[in-house]
Design a protein around this motif. Sequence first.
Motif, short mmCIF file in Angstrom:
data_model
loop_
_atom_site.label_atom_id
_atom_site.label_comp_id
_atom_site.label_asym_id
_atom_site.label_seq_id
_atom_site.Cartn_x
_atom_site.Cartn_y
_atom_site.Cartn_z
N VAL A 396 11.97 -4.77 2.54
CA VAL A 396 12.12 -3.78 1.41
C VAL A 396 11.09 -4.20 0.27
CG1 VAL A 396 13.46 -2.18 -0.17
CG2 VAL A 396 14.10 -2.82 2.11
N GLY A 397 11.49 -5.37 -0.33
CA GLY A 397 10.59 -5.85 -1.41
C GLY A 397 8.94 -5.83 -1.08
N MET A 398 8.63 -6.36 0.12
CA MET A 398 7.40 -6.33 0.55
C MET A 398 6.82 -4.93 0.81
SD MET A 398 4.74 -7.91 1.42
CE MET A 398 5.17 -9.71 1.96
N GLN A 399 7.45 -3.75 1.21
CA GLN A 399 7.04 -2.53 1.39
C GLN A 399 6.86 -1.84 -0.04
OE1 GLN A 399 5.67 -1.32 4.04
NE2 GLN A 399 7.18 -1.21 5.65
N VAL A 400 7.95 -1.91 -0.96
CA VAL A 400 7.70 -1.58 -2.26
C VAL A 400 6.20 -2.08 -3.01
CG1 VAL A 400 8.89 -1.18 -4.44
CG2 VAL A 400 10.04 -0.87 -2.36
N LEU A 401 6.24 -3.47 -2.68
CA LEU A 401 5.07 -4.08 -3.41
C LEU A 401 3.73 -3.54 -2.93
CD1 LEU A 401 4.50 -6.37 -5.65
CD2 LEU A 401 4.23 -7.86 -3.21
N LEU A 402 3.71 -3.40 -1.63
CA LEU A 402 2.46 -2.90 -1.11
C LEU A 402 2.25 -1.59 -1.29
CD1 LEU A 402 2.19 -5.14 2.17
CD2 LEU A 402 1.07 -5.61 0.13
N ARG A 403 3.07 -0.68 -1.00
CA ARG A 403 2.62 0.79 -1.14
C ARG A 403 2.93 1.24 -2.38
NH1 ARG A 403 6.05 3.03 4.49
NH2 ARG A 403 4.55 1.75 5.91
N ARG A 404 2.07 1.02 -3.46
CA ARG A 404 2.04 1.59 -4.78
C ARG A 404 1.63 3.03 -4.67
NH1 ARG A 404 5.78 -0.02 -6.70
NH2 ARG A 404 4.83 0.64 -8.53
N PRO A 405 2.02 3.65 -5.65
CA PRO A 405 1.39 5.24 -5.77
C PRO A 405 -0.14 5.14 -5.99
CG PRO A 405 3.65 5.04 -6.99
CD PRO A 405 3.11 3.72 -6.69
N PRO A 406 -0.88 5.87 -5.77
CA PRO A 406 -2.35 6.16 -5.81
C PRO A 406 -2.71 6.09 -7.22
CG PRO A 406 -1.58 7.73 -4.09
CD PRO A 406 -0.67 7.17 -4.86
N GLY A 407 -3.78 5.19 -7.59
CA GLY A 407 -4.14 5.18 -8.90
C GLY A 407 -3.08 4.31 -9.98
N SER A 408 -2.08 3.64 -9.52
CA SER A 408 -1.20 2.95 -10.22
C SER A 408 -1.52 1.55 -10.52
CB SER A 408 0.31 2.72 -9.57
OG SER A 408 0.08 1.81 -8.32
N LEU A 409 -2.78 1.05 -9.81
CA LEU A 409 -3.29 -0.38 -10.02
C LEU A 409 -5.10 -0.27 -9.95
CD1 LEU A 409 -1.54 -2.39 -7.23
CD2 LEU A 409 -0.93 -2.50 -9.65
N PRO A 410 -5.48 -0.99 -11.17
CA PRO A 410 -6.66 -0.80 -11.51
C PRO A 410 -7.61 -1.35 -10.18
CG PRO A 410 -5.95 -2.56 -12.37
CD PRO A 410 -4.89 -2.00 -11.93
N LEU A 411 -9.02 -1.04 -10.26
CA LEU A 411 -9.80 -1.58 -9.28
C LEU A 411 -9.67 -1.09 -8.05
CD1 LEU A 411 -10.48 -5.26 -10.84
CD2 LEU A 411 -12.01 -2.99 -11.19
N GLY A 412 -8.79 -0.06 -7.72
CA GLY A 412 -8.53 0.23 -6.38
C GLY A 412 -7.60 -0.67 -5.62
N LEU A 413 -6.92 -1.63 -6.24
CA LEU A 413 -5.87 -2.50 -5.40
C LEU A 413 -5.00 -1.74 -4.85
CD1 LEU A 413 -5.82 -5.34 -8.20
CD2 LEU A 413 -7.30 -5.31 -6.30
N ASP A 414 -4.65 -0.54 -5.15
CA ASP A 414 -3.49 0.25 -4.52
C ASP A 414 -4.17 0.54 -3.16
OD1 ASP A 414 -5.07 1.98 -5.44
OD2 ASP A 414 -3.78 3.40 -6.14
N ASP A 415 -5.31 0.79 -3.04
CA ASP A 415 -5.79 1.21 -1.56
C ASP A 415 -5.75 0.02 -0.86
OD1 ASP A 415 -6.21 3.93 -2.45
OD2 ASP A 415 -8.09 3.43 -3.12
N GLY A 416 -6.33 -1.08 -1.39
CA GLY A 416 -6.20 -2.49 -0.61
C GLY A 416 -4.85 -2.83 -0.15
N LEU A 417 -3.97 -2.80 -0.84
CA LEU A 417 -2.45 -3.05 -0.53
C LEU A 417 -2.05 -2.06 0.55
CD1 LEU A 417 -0.77 -3.79 -4.16
CD2 LEU A 417 -1.64 -5.57 -2.26
N ALA A 418 -2.32 -0.93 0.41
CA ALA A 418 -1.95 -0.05 1.54
C ALA A 418 -2.53 -0.18 2.80
CB ALA A 418 -2.24 1.62 0.99
N ALA A 419 -4.01 -0.69 2.73
CA ALA A 419 -4.42 -0.87 4.12
C ALA A 419 -4.02 -2.27 4.59
CB ALA A 419 -5.90 -1.18 4.11
N LEU A 420 -3.43 -3.37 3.73
CA LEU A 420 -2.87 -4.38 4.20
C LEU A 420 -1.60 -4.31 4.98
CD1 LEU A 420 -2.98 -7.52 4.23
CD2 LEU A 420 -1.90 -7.65 1.91
N SER A 421 -0.83 -3.34 4.44
CA SER A 421 0.47 -2.85 4.79
C SER A 421 0.32 -2.35 6.22
CB SER A 421 1.32 -1.88 3.93
OG SER A 421 0.65 -0.74 3.92
N GLN A 422 -0.91 -1.88 6.85
CA GLN A 422 -1.03 -1.60 8.24
C GLN A 422 -1.48 -2.42 8.90
OE1 GLN A 422 -0.16 1.59 8.96
NE2 GLN A 422 0.36 1.61 6.72
#
Length: 575
Positions: A396-422
């Motif tokens: 659960v901690g890993m999922q919450v860490l990787l699936r951040r809301p869009p635009g919540s992290l700079p430099l598009g890191l949220d998109d990278g984390l979402a791709a890593l979660s797949q």
Amino acid sequence: MDRLGKLTPCWVRALPWLWLAAVLVLLAPLALGLGGGAEVDGPSLASPQRLARLGWNSLRLAGGAVVLAMLLAVPVAVTATRLGRGRLLLALACLPLFIPPTVLAVAAVRLLGPAGMLTRLIAGQEYVFPVTEQLLGPPSALPGAPIYTLWGGALVLAWGYAPLAVLALVAVLRRAGVDAEEHALLHTGPLGVLARVTLPMAAGGALAGGALVFLFALTDLAVPEALRSLPVLVAEVYVQFGVYFDTRAALMACGVLAVLAGGAAGLAGWLATRTGLGGADTETEDPTPVRLPTTAGTRMVKGSGWVLGVVPVAAAVFVLVWTATGPEGPAAVWRIVWSTARDEFFFTLALGGLLAVLAAGVGGLVGWALAAARRPAAWRVVVLVPLVLPAPVLAVGMQVLLRRPPGSLPLGLDDGLAALSQTHAPLLAVWLLRFAPVVALLVERALRRVGPETLAAAALDGAGTCATARWLLLPACWPALAGGALATFAFTLGEVGAAVLLLPPGTTTLGVRLLTLMHFAPTGQVSALCLLLLVPGALAYAACVGVLAAGRAFKSASLPSAAGAERAPRSARPR
């Protein structure tokens, strides 16, 4: 270990700090309550009363597992240490550690389920007792049985984790002095010695082993889910996050479960320290245990030890082999199972093998850092934190860490984390954090067996860090590395707590497939799946026993001088 600390590179000594950072990053979403509220419409299903009831059920389940595990462990440990040569018995009694808990749950259902062998033999009918309680939803329409209750779950968990109590008891009994027992034999019989001297001496090991069984029974997800979602906290975390997508309820259950697991882990560590089980800082030779005389009473104890140590495993294998058939015959069942589960089988082996290699590398380096640390006890606690936390909590901690809301992290890191979660990287990371501590602790203990005089002699011969590590430290810890890697491979075969939440869509392991199909697929196919999952675990167990035997033989031989090996010609170097 000051000299070993001087030989240890700075980047190796920094590994415990990186481990601490990884643990804090993974637990930050849980500690800070990140993830927002419920992701579904309607009120959250979490409430203090519900969590209190589930917490009480978890304590009852783990407590029952401790009681039943000690009933199995005490005769086995006494037989292995006081009533004969017990290496074979000890090896057979430890086999359930390499069997996935889901397989044990299926075997228990085949024995004690509504249509189980023992159920029909005892009651003469398929319906025995109704299921006492369901976690969510209306009562089940399926026939119930005692195995689908908390005490049934405790039986399966005790079946799987009793070897932990056996090992703790054996370690204490082998370290205990024999003078008291030898003197007591002059005044009383062997049974009196066992009851009045041997068992009181092993009380510390019994408490430490019971605490370990309590901890792992409290955090196991496979058995409660396999027994129709027993109402416990660890199942609540999975259901709320993975089924109902209620992040708030999942985080609340994670917090309560983490507190209970932390308390059990602290108790186990304190008891292990008090009883000497955690004494990895010094190397002590085990005294020769006393051999109690053979009488009618000791024969009964010895027979019960062999029965309780061997019969449960044999019964599980027998009932699975017996039920792995169908109307079309066993050959047709195996063809169906192999054609449908072949991809999952090879994927499970590949994922487990990759993790074993990673755990051997990372765990070996962390163990080296622990052996060279000035305060190893504190860092040992840090390394052990992911091992004692439940797998669903880390997932659960890993999922919450990787699936951040869009635009919540700079430099598009949220998109990278979402791709890593797949990908499979999050699952491998959680498994590595959970199982690498096993390798690290084994390697640390092996390296502390290398005396400072040996390191000093290597330094006088001019050996550097690389030569010492290659020709001295690696030969000293290779059994620990290989044994820990094999154990890690076996643990991942049936691990479902993190896999069900972190596997990307389109892929699944054989353990998750078995957990999904065990209540719906035909009986023969489920039993065949269990046997298919049992084969690599049995091979890993046999290899681990061979590695330990080779390590005992290797320990009696003198290690080569690091500098001498470095200066020797290539043809004369040890291979």
